[in-house]
Design a protein around this motif. Structure first.
Motif, PDB file in Angstrom:
ATOM      1  N   ILE A  35       0.865  -1.183   0.000  1.00 23.76           N
ATOM      2  CA  ILE A  35       0.000   0.000   0.000  1.00 23.76           C
ATOM      3  C   ILE A  35       0.900   1.231   0.000  1.00 23.76           C
ATOM      4  CG2 ILE A  35      -1.878   1.275   1.092  1.00 23.76           C
ATOM      5  CD1 ILE A  35      -2.562  -1.196   2.711  1.00 23.76           C
ATOM      6  N   LEU A  36       0.674   2.127  -0.942  1.00 26.16           N
ATOM      7  CA  LEU A  36       1.299   3.439  -0.953  1.00 26.16           C
ATOM      8  C   LEU A  36       0.197   4.476  -0.741  1.00 26.16           C
ATOM      9  CD1 LEU A  36       3.621   3.050  -4.089  1.00 26.16           C
ATOM     10  CD2 LEU A  36       4.150   2.512  -1.706  1.00 26.16           C
ATOM     11  N   GLU A  37       0.562   5.643  -0.194  1.00 29.06           N
ATOM     12  CA  GLU A  37      -0.445   6.678   0.052  1.00 29.06           C
ATOM     13  C   GLU A  37       0.094   8.045  -0.322  1.00 29.06           C
ATOM     14  OE1 GLU A  37      -2.293  10.014   2.098  1.00 29.06           O
ATOM     15  OE2 GLU A  37      -0.279   9.226   2.511  1.00 29.06           O
ATOM     16  N   GLU A  38      -0.770   8.857  -0.886  1.00 26.26           N
ATOM     17  CA  GLU A  38      -0.450  10.259  -1.111  1.00 26.26           C
ATOM     18  C   GLU A  38      -1.747  11.048  -1.225  1.00 26.26           C
ATOM     19  OE1 GLU A  38       2.992  11.999  -3.494  1.00 26.26           O
ATOM     20  OE2 GLU A  38       1.310  12.258  -4.872  1.00 26.26           O
ATOM     21  N   ALA A  39      -1.839  12.136  -0.474  1.00 26.90           N
ATOM     22  CA  ALA A  39      -2.984  13.051  -0.512  1.00 26.90           C
ATOM     23  C   ALA A  39      -4.311  12.327  -0.358  1.00 26.90           C
ATOM     24  CB  ALA A  39      -2.965  13.842  -1.826  1.00 26.90           C
ATOM     25  N   GLY A  40      -4.320  11.273   0.454  1.00 27.12           N
ATOM     26  CA  GLY A  40      -5.545  10.541   0.705  1.00 27.12           C
ATOM     27  C   GLY A  40      -5.824   9.431  -0.283  1.00 27.12           C
ATOM     28  N   PHE A  41      -5.099   9.373  -1.393  1.00 25.25           N
ATOM     29  CA  PHE A  41      -5.232   8.279  -2.353  1.00 25.25           C
ATOM     30  C   PHE A  41      -4.433   7.081  -1.834  1.00 25.25           C
ATOM     31  CE2 PHE A  41      -6.469  11.775  -5.007  1.00 25.25           C
ATOM     32  CZ  PHE A  41      -7.285  11.245  -6.003  1.00 25.25           C
ATOM     33  N   LEU A  42      -5.035   5.904  -1.886  1.00 19.88           N
ATOM     34  CA  LEU A  42      -4.347   4.673  -1.516  1.00 19.88           C
ATOM     35  C   LEU A  42      -4.066   3.869  -2.779  1.00 19.88           C
ATOM     36  CD1 LEU A  42      -6.362   3.535   1.644  1.00 19.88           C
ATOM     37  CD2 LEU A  42      -4.210   4.822   1.561  1.00 19.88           C
ATOM     38  N   PHE A  43      -2.816   3.492  -2.960  1.00 19.04           N
ATOM     39  CA  PHE A  43      -2.399   2.721  -4.127  1.00 19.04           C
ATOM     40  C   PHE A  43      -2.079   1.302  -3.641  1.00 19.04           C
ATOM     41  CE2 PHE A  43      -1.137   7.169  -4.553  1.00 19.04           C
ATOM     42  CZ  PHE A  43      -1.902   7.527  -5.650  1.00 19.04           C
ATOM     43  N   THR A  44      -3.011   0.389  -3.850  1.00 20.59           N
ATOM     44  CA  THR A  44      -2.889  -0.962  -3.308  1.00 20.59           C
ATOM     45  C   THR A  44      -2.505  -1.945  -4.393  1.00 20.59           C
ATOM     46  OG1 THR A  44      -5.196  -1.608  -3.666  1.00 20.59           O
ATOM     47  CG2 THR A  44      -4.707  -0.369  -1.667  1.00 20.59           C
ATOM     48  N   ARG A  45      -1.892  -3.025  -3.943  1.00 22.36           N
ATOM     49  CA  ARG A  45      -1.468  -4.073  -4.871  1.00 22.36           C
ATOM     50  C   ARG A  45      -1.770  -5.421  -4.227  1.00 22.36           C
ATOM     51  NH1 ARG A  45       4.751  -5.177  -6.881  1.00 22.36           N
ATOM     52  NH2 ARG A  45       4.268  -6.684  -8.541  1.00 22.36           N
ATOM     53  N   TYR A  46      -2.560  -6.235  -4.888  1.00 20.76           N
ATOM     54  CA  TYR A  46      -2.943  -7.558  -4.400  1.00 20.76           C
ATOM     55  C   TYR A  46      -2.552  -8.613  -5.427  1.00 20.76           C
ATOM     56  CZ  TYR A  46      -6.119  -5.225  -1.066  1.00 20.76           C
ATOM     57  OH  TYR A  46      -6.649  -4.446  -0.066  1.00 20.76           O
TER      58      TYR A  46
END
Length: 254
Positions: free
Chosen positions: A240-251
């Motif tokens: 999980i990466l985060e920036e400015a409230g956006f979550l960038f997830t990888r499953y």
């Protein structure tokens, strides 16, 4: 941007700020394996909308687009549905100098091929996607596709790949056909109906999902449509990466 998972020895100060394209490429590298690997990249709002006013751009962000571009630059081929080609105004993938050395080292061409899935071949073959790509565009279709449309695609310079019977494209066969052409690192960007077909066929290996901190209400599509699977397939969280409230997830599939 900061890494929320997995936890590393980096302190928050070390991990924040804009990530370089090299750092993103390392974070999203394809696994080393002989067979094909199909990953999806989609964005969704908090209330489950995959688009707003018919397009995904309004619910995206600059960092989301950087990851979008990185995922494209790592792929051998980008698999996309015909409806998404029409709605999003798809153009050929371009060569990017920032990824040139990485692609060359991996034995890849200068840019990923675009592979369009269309049973009817109801596409405008005069578009740049077909007549002016750096890498020839592929069109995945069924054996029963209209002969005139197949001929139109070939005349435009596209490679027609039969990956199903009648007018239907079989998702598993589509993946195999691409892999047989040396296109093993696969990325699908939608649309939702096509992603749903990959999910139902059990051929999706990885999901890269951006959770957008927005609410839209309405009746916009989810990231995957079509019929439900008989038994929900379990995926495990990789990052999980985060920036400015956006979550960038990888499953990835278990």
């Amino acid at each position: 941007m900061r890494r929320l998972f997995p936890v590393t020895d980096l302190t928050p100060a070390d991990d924040e700020g804009e990530w370089s394209l090299d750092a993103l490429a390392e974070a999203y590298a394809y696994p080393e394996q002989d067979g094909p690997w199909l990953r999806a990249n989609m964005v969704s709002t908090l209330d489950g909308a995959a688009q707003h006013d018919g397009r995904s751009q309004p619910i995206s962000s600059e960092s989301d687009m950087r990851i979008f571009g990185t995922l494209r630059a790592l792929a051998d081929a980008v698999v996309v549905g015909a409806e998404t080609v029409r709605l999003e105004g798809y153009r050929p993938a371009r060569a990017r100098e920032a990824f040139a050395a990485r692609r060359a080292a991996a034995g890849q061409g200068p840019a990923p091929a675009i592979a369009v899935v269309s049973g009817s071949l109801d596409l405008d073959f005069t578009l740049p996607l077909f007549v002016a790509p750096l890498v020839p565009t592929l069109v995945l279709t069924g054996a029963g596709a209209p002969a005139a449309r197949i001929e139109a695609a070939r005349k435009a310079g596209a490679e027609v790949v039969v990956a199903g019977e009648g007018s239907r494209v079989d998702p598993a066969r589509a993946v195999r056909e691409l892999a047989d052409r040396g296109l093993r690192r696969l990325l699908t960007e939608g649309g939702p109906r096509m992603l749903g077909q990959f999910v139902a066929a059990g051929v999706l290996d990885e999901m890269c999902l951006t959770l957008s901190p927005m609410l839209t209400a309405g009746d916009a599509q989810r990231i995957a449509g079509g019929r439900s699977v008989a038994v929900p397939e379990r995926f495990t969280l990789m990052s999980i990466l985060e920036e400015a409230g956006f979550l960038f997830t990888r499953y990835r599939r278990i």
